[in-house]
Design an enzyme around this catalytic site. Structure first.
Site, PDB file in Angstrom:
ATOM      1  N   ARG A  64      11.618  -0.846  10.330  1.00 31.81           N
ATOM      2  CA  ARG A  64      10.511  -0.401  11.181  1.00 31.81           C
ATOM      3  C   ARG A  64      10.491  -1.355  12.414  1.00 31.81           C
ATOM      4  O   ARG A  64      10.991  -2.510  12.401  1.00 31.81           O
ATOM      5  CB  ARG A  64       9.176  -0.482  10.625  1.00 31.81           C
ATOM      6  N   ARG A 111      -9.352   1.010   9.424  1.00 32.36           N
ATOM      7  CA  ARG A 111      -8.658  -0.353   9.635  1.00 32.36           C
ATOM      8  C   ARG A 111      -9.773  -1.016  10.484  1.00 32.36           C
ATOM      9  O   ARG A 111      -9.572  -2.249  10.862  1.00 32.36           O
ATOM     10  CB  ARG A 111      -7.496  -0.391  10.476  1.00 32.36           C
ATOM     11  N   LYS A 162       0.728  -1.372   0.052  1.00 29.75           N
ATOM     12  CA  LYS A 162      -0.043  -0.117  -0.072  1.00 29.75           C
ATOM     13  C   LYS A 162       0.881   1.307  -0.075  1.00 29.75           C
ATOM     14  O   LYS A 162       0.445   2.078  -0.611  1.00 29.75           O
ATOM     15  CB  LYS A 162      -0.825  -0.006   1.216  1.00 29.75           C
ATOM     16  N   ARG A 215      11.791  -5.535   4.355  1.00 31.33           N
ATOM     17  CA  ARG A 215      11.638  -4.455   4.189  1.00 31.33           C
ATOM     18  C   ARG A 215      12.440  -3.213   4.861  1.00 31.33           C
ATOM     19  O   ARG A 215      12.729  -3.555   6.044  1.00 31.33           O
ATOM     20  CB  ARG A 215      10.078  -3.831   4.699  1.00 31.33           C
TER      21      ARG A 215
END
Ligand code: AMP
Length: 223
Positions: free
Chosen positions: A164, A92, A17, A131
Protein backbone atom coordinates in the site's frame (compact mmCIF):
# COMPACT_ATOMS: atom_id res chain seq x y z
CA UNK A 1 -25.47 -15.81 11.28
CA UNK A 2 -29.22 -16.36 11.18
CA UNK A 3 -30.15 -13.13 12.99
CA UNK A 4 -28.94 -9.75 11.80
CA UNK A 5 -25.54 -8.97 13.25
CA UNK A 6 -23.30 -5.96 12.99
CA UNK A 7 -19.69 -6.39 14.08
CA UNK A 8 -17.34 -3.40 14.35
CA UNK A 9 -13.56 -3.90 14.45
CA UNK A 10 -11.64 -1.18 16.28
CA UNK A 11 -7.88 -0.92 16.57
CA UNK A 12 -4.84 0.91 15.23
CA UNK A 13 -3.51 0.46 11.69
CA UNK A 14 -1.69 -2.87 11.43
CA UNK A 15 -3.49 -4.57 14.34
CA UNK A 16 -4.94 -7.23 12.00
CA UNK A 17 -8.52 -5.95 11.53
CA UNK A 18 -8.47 -6.74 7.81
CA UNK A 19 -7.27 -10.33 8.28
CA UNK A 20 -9.74 -10.99 11.09
CA UNK A 21 -12.58 -9.28 9.22
CA UNK A 22 -12.07 -11.62 6.27
CA UNK A 23 -12.11 -14.67 8.55
CA UNK A 24 -15.33 -13.53 10.27
CA UNK A 25 -16.88 -12.83 6.88
CA UNK A 26 -15.98 -16.32 5.57
CA UNK A 27 -17.20 -18.14 8.66
CA UNK A 28 -20.40 -16.18 9.33
CA UNK A 29 -21.35 -15.44 5.72
CA UNK A 30 -21.68 -11.67 6.07
CA UNK A 31 -19.73 -9.13 3.98
CA UNK A 32 -16.65 -7.44 5.33
CA UNK A 33 -16.88 -3.73 4.61
CA UNK A 34 -13.55 -1.94 4.69
CA UNK A 35 -13.91 1.82 4.29
CA UNK A 36 -10.17 1.92 3.46
CA UNK A 37 -10.79 -0.45 0.50
CA UNK A 38 -13.77 1.65 -0.63
CA UNK A 39 -11.65 4.80 -0.54
CA UNK A 40 -8.69 3.14 -2.31
CA UNK A 41 -11.08 2.20 -5.09
CA UNK A 42 -12.33 5.81 -5.29
CA UNK A 43 -8.74 7.07 -5.30
CA UNK A 44 -7.92 5.02 -8.40
CA UNK A 45 -10.53 6.92 -10.45
CA UNK A 46 -9.35 9.87 -12.55
CA UNK A 47 -12.07 12.14 -11.13
CA UNK A 48 -11.53 15.25 -9.02
CA UNK A 49 -13.02 13.44 -6.01
CA UNK A 50 -10.79 10.40 -6.63
CA UNK A 51 -7.67 12.55 -6.77
CA UNK A 52 -8.66 14.42 -3.58
CA UNK A 53 -9.14 11.09 -1.78
CA UNK A 54 -5.78 9.87 -3.11
CA UNK A 55 -3.86 12.81 -1.66
CA UNK A 56 -5.59 12.36 1.72
CA UNK A 57 -4.78 8.64 1.82
CA UNK A 58 -1.16 9.32 0.87
CA UNK A 59 -0.83 11.80 3.74
CA UNK A 60 -2.34 9.49 6.36
CA UNK A 61 -5.13 11.99 7.19
CA UNK A 62 -8.77 10.98 7.48
CA UNK A 63 -11.38 11.68 4.84
CA UNK A 64 -14.02 14.04 6.26
CA UNK A 65 -16.89 12.51 8.22
CA UNK A 66 -19.71 13.60 5.90
CA UNK A 67 -18.01 12.04 2.86
CA UNK A 68 -17.24 8.69 4.47
CA UNK A 69 -20.69 8.53 6.12
CA UNK A 70 -22.26 8.92 2.68
CA UNK A 71 -19.94 6.29 1.10
CA UNK A 72 -20.85 3.80 3.83
CA UNK A 73 -24.59 4.55 3.81
CA UNK A 74 -24.63 3.85 0.06
CA UNK A 75 -22.83 0.51 0.55
CA UNK A 76 -25.17 -0.55 3.38
CA UNK A 77 -28.12 -0.23 1.00
CA UNK A 78 -26.85 -3.23 -1.00
CA UNK A 79 -28.71 -6.52 -0.69
CA UNK A 80 -25.72 -8.47 0.68
CA UNK A 81 -25.83 -6.31 3.84
CA UNK A 82 -29.41 -7.25 4.69
CA UNK A 83 -28.38 -9.87 7.27
CA UNK A 84 -25.48 -7.97 8.75
CA UNK A 85 -21.88 -7.04 8.06
CA UNK A 86 -18.45 -6.59 9.58
CA UNK A 87 -17.09 -3.05 9.59
CA UNK A 88 -13.33 -2.65 9.27
CA UNK A 89 -12.08 0.92 9.63
CA UNK A 90 -15.39 2.61 10.46
CA UNK A 91 -16.21 4.40 12.69
CA UNK A 92 -12.94 6.26 13.18
CA UNK A 93 -14.24 9.35 14.99
CA UNK A 94 -16.89 10.01 17.62
CA UNK A 95 -19.00 11.82 15.01
CA UNK A 96 -18.88 8.70 12.79
CA UNK A 97 -19.87 6.49 15.76
CA UNK A 98 -22.92 8.69 16.32
CA UNK A 99 -23.73 8.60 12.60
CA UNK A 100 -23.44 4.78 12.67
CA UNK A 101 -25.93 4.52 15.55
CA UNK A 102 -28.40 6.66 13.58
CA UNK A 103 -27.81 4.72 10.37
CA UNK A 104 -28.32 1.33 12.04
CA UNK A 105 -31.53 2.53 13.62
CA UNK A 106 -32.77 3.79 10.26
CA UNK A 107 -31.96 0.41 8.61
CA UNK A 108 -33.59 -1.51 11.51
CA UNK A 109 -30.25 -3.17 12.28
CA UNK A 110 -29.19 -4.10 15.83
CA UNK A 111 -26.60 -2.14 17.77
CA UNK A 112 -23.08 -3.33 16.94
CA UNK A 113 -20.89 -5.87 18.69
CA UNK A 114 -17.53 -4.11 19.09
CA UNK A 115 -14.18 -5.90 19.06
CA UNK A 116 -11.18 -3.87 20.21
CA UNK A 117 -7.82 -5.20 18.94
CA UNK A 118 -5.35 -4.28 21.63
CA UNK A 119 -1.65 -4.20 20.64
CA UNK A 120 1.57 -2.40 21.65
CA UNK A 121 2.19 0.54 19.29
CA UNK A 122 5.88 -0.29 18.84
CA UNK A 123 4.93 -3.59 17.14
CA UNK A 124 2.95 -1.76 14.45
CA UNK A 125 5.55 0.07 12.37
CA UNK A 126 7.40 -3.20 11.64
CA UNK A 127 4.16 -5.04 10.89
CA UNK A 128 2.92 -2.39 8.48
CA UNK A 129 6.25 -2.03 6.66
CA UNK A 130 6.25 -5.79 5.95
CA UNK A 131 2.56 -5.90 4.90
CA UNK A 132 1.78 -6.91 1.32
CA UNK A 133 -1.59 -7.44 -0.39
CA UNK A 134 -2.86 -9.38 -3.35
CA UNK A 135 -4.26 -6.73 -5.72
CA UNK A 136 -6.86 -9.18 -7.04
CA UNK A 137 -8.29 -11.14 -4.09
CA UNK A 138 -7.22 -8.73 -1.34
CA UNK A 139 -5.52 -11.41 0.79
CA UNK A 140 -3.13 -9.85 3.29
CA UNK A 141 0.39 -11.17 3.96
CA UNK A 142 3.27 -10.18 6.20
CA UNK A 143 6.64 -10.90 4.59
CA UNK A 144 8.15 -11.71 7.99
CA UNK A 145 5.39 -13.44 9.97
CA UNK A 146 2.89 -14.66 7.36
CA UNK A 147 4.85 -14.91 4.08
CA UNK A 148 3.39 -16.48 0.94
CA UNK A 149 4.80 -19.87 -0.12
CA UNK A 150 6.56 -18.21 -3.06
CA UNK A 151 8.01 -14.83 -2.06
CA UNK A 152 5.88 -11.87 -3.17
CA UNK A 153 3.22 -13.96 -5.03
CA UNK A 154 -0.30 -14.70 -3.75
CA UNK A 155 -0.83 -18.33 -2.66
CA UNK A 156 -4.43 -18.25 -3.91
CA UNK A 157 -4.14 -16.77 -7.40
CA UNK A 158 -0.43 -16.33 -8.14
CA UNK A 159 -0.66 -12.53 -8.54
CA UNK A 160 2.36 -10.42 -7.62
CA UNK A 161 1.77 -8.84 -4.20
CA UNK A 162 1.75 -5.06 -3.79
CA UNK A 163 2.54 -2.67 -0.96
CA UNK A 164 0.00 0.00 0.00
CA UNK A 165 1.25 3.50 -0.82
CA UNK A 166 0.47 4.58 2.76
CA UNK A 167 2.56 1.76 4.31
CA UNK A 168 5.73 3.89 4.29
CA UNK A 169 7.45 4.88 7.57
CA UNK A 170 6.42 8.59 7.52
CA UNK A 171 2.81 7.92 6.62
CA UNK A 172 2.58 5.02 9.12
CA UNK A 173 3.61 7.39 11.91
CA UNK A 174 1.07 9.99 10.75
CA UNK A 175 -1.69 7.33 10.71
CA UNK A 176 -0.78 6.18 14.20
CA UNK A 177 -0.98 9.79 15.47
CA UNK A 178 -4.39 10.22 13.84
CA UNK A 179 -5.54 6.97 15.47
CA UNK A 180 -4.40 8.12 18.93
CA UNK A 181 -6.03 11.52 18.59
CA UNK A 182 -9.31 10.78 16.79
CA UNK A 183 -10.07 7.05 16.96
CA UNK A 184 -8.90 5.84 20.38
CA UNK A 185 -11.53 8.08 22.13
CA UNK A 186 -14.09 5.63 20.69
CA UNK A 187 -13.18 3.24 23.51
CA UNK A 188 -14.70 5.68 26.02
CA UNK A 189 -17.64 6.38 23.75
CA UNK A 190 -18.44 2.65 23.58
CA UNK A 191 -17.67 1.87 27.24
CA UNK A 192 -20.63 0.05 28.78
CA UNK A 193 -21.82 -1.17 25.36
CA UNK A 194 -21.14 -4.57 23.76
CA UNK A 195 -17.36 -3.96 23.63
CA UNK A 196 -14.87 -6.87 23.89
CA UNK A 197 -11.08 -6.76 24.04
CA UNK A 198 -8.90 -9.05 21.94
CA UNK A 199 -5.14 -9.49 22.43
CA UNK A 200 -3.99 -8.69 18.87
CA UNK A 201 -0.29 -9.26 19.56
CA UNK A 202 -0.58 -12.99 18.77
CA UNK A 203 -0.62 -15.01 15.53
CA UNK A 204 -3.67 -14.61 13.24
CA UNK A 205 -5.06 -18.04 14.21
CA UNK A 206 -4.65 -17.35 17.94
CA UNK A 207 -6.31 -13.95 17.51
CA UNK A 208 -9.16 -15.54 15.58
CA UNK A 209 -9.72 -18.09 18.35
CA UNK A 210 -10.30 -15.15 20.72
CA UNK A 211 -12.52 -13.40 18.17
CA UNK A 212 -14.77 -16.48 17.87
CA UNK A 213 -15.02 -16.80 21.61
CA UNK A 214 -15.86 -13.10 22.09
CA UNK A 215 -18.36 -13.16 19.23
CA UNK A 216 -20.06 -16.27 20.62
CA UNK A 217 -20.58 -14.54 23.96
CA UNK A 218 -21.41 -11.15 22.43
CA UNK A 219 -23.98 -12.42 19.96
CA UNK A 220 -25.83 -14.23 22.74
CA UNK A 221 -25.80 -11.02 24.82
CA UNK A 222 -26.95 -8.98 21.82
CA UNK A 223 -29.79 -11.37 20.92
P1 AMP B 1 -7.42 1.57 6.28
O1 AMP B 1 -7.38 0.71 5.06
O2 AMP B 1 -8.56 1.26 7.19
O3 AMP B 1 -6.09 1.61 7.01
O4 AMP B 1 -7.69 3.06 5.76
C1 AMP B 1 -6.80 3.69 4.88
C2 AMP B 1 -7.07 5.18 4.85
O5 AMP B 1 -8.40 5.42 4.36
C3 AMP B 1 -7.00 5.89 6.18
O6 AMP B 1 -5.67 6.26 6.54
C4 AMP B 1 -7.87 7.12 5.93
O7 AMP B 1 -7.19 8.07 5.14
C5 AMP B 1 -8.98 6.54 5.04
N1 AMP B 1 -10.13 6.05 5.83
C6 AMP B 1 -10.52 4.75 5.98
N2 AMP B 1 -11.60 4.67 6.76
C7 AMP B 1 -11.92 5.94 7.10
C8 AMP B 1 -12.91 6.51 7.93
N3 AMP B 1 -13.84 5.75 8.56
N4 AMP B 1 -12.92 7.86 8.07
C9 AMP B 1 -12.03 8.64 7.45
N5 AMP B 1 -11.03 8.17 6.68
C10 AMP B 1 -10.97 6.83 6.50
Amino acid sequence: MTEKHVVVLIGPPGCGKGTQGRLISQEFGVPELSTGDMLREESSRPTEFGQRVRSLLDSGALVDDATIDAVLARRLGARDCAHGFVLDGYPRTIAQARALDRLLERCAMPRPVLLYFEIAVDALVGRLSARRLCPVCGRIYNLVHQPPAEMEFCDDDGMMLVQRTDDTPDVILARLRVYEELTSPLLNFYAGRNLHRVDAGRSPSEVYAQVRERLGAALVVAA
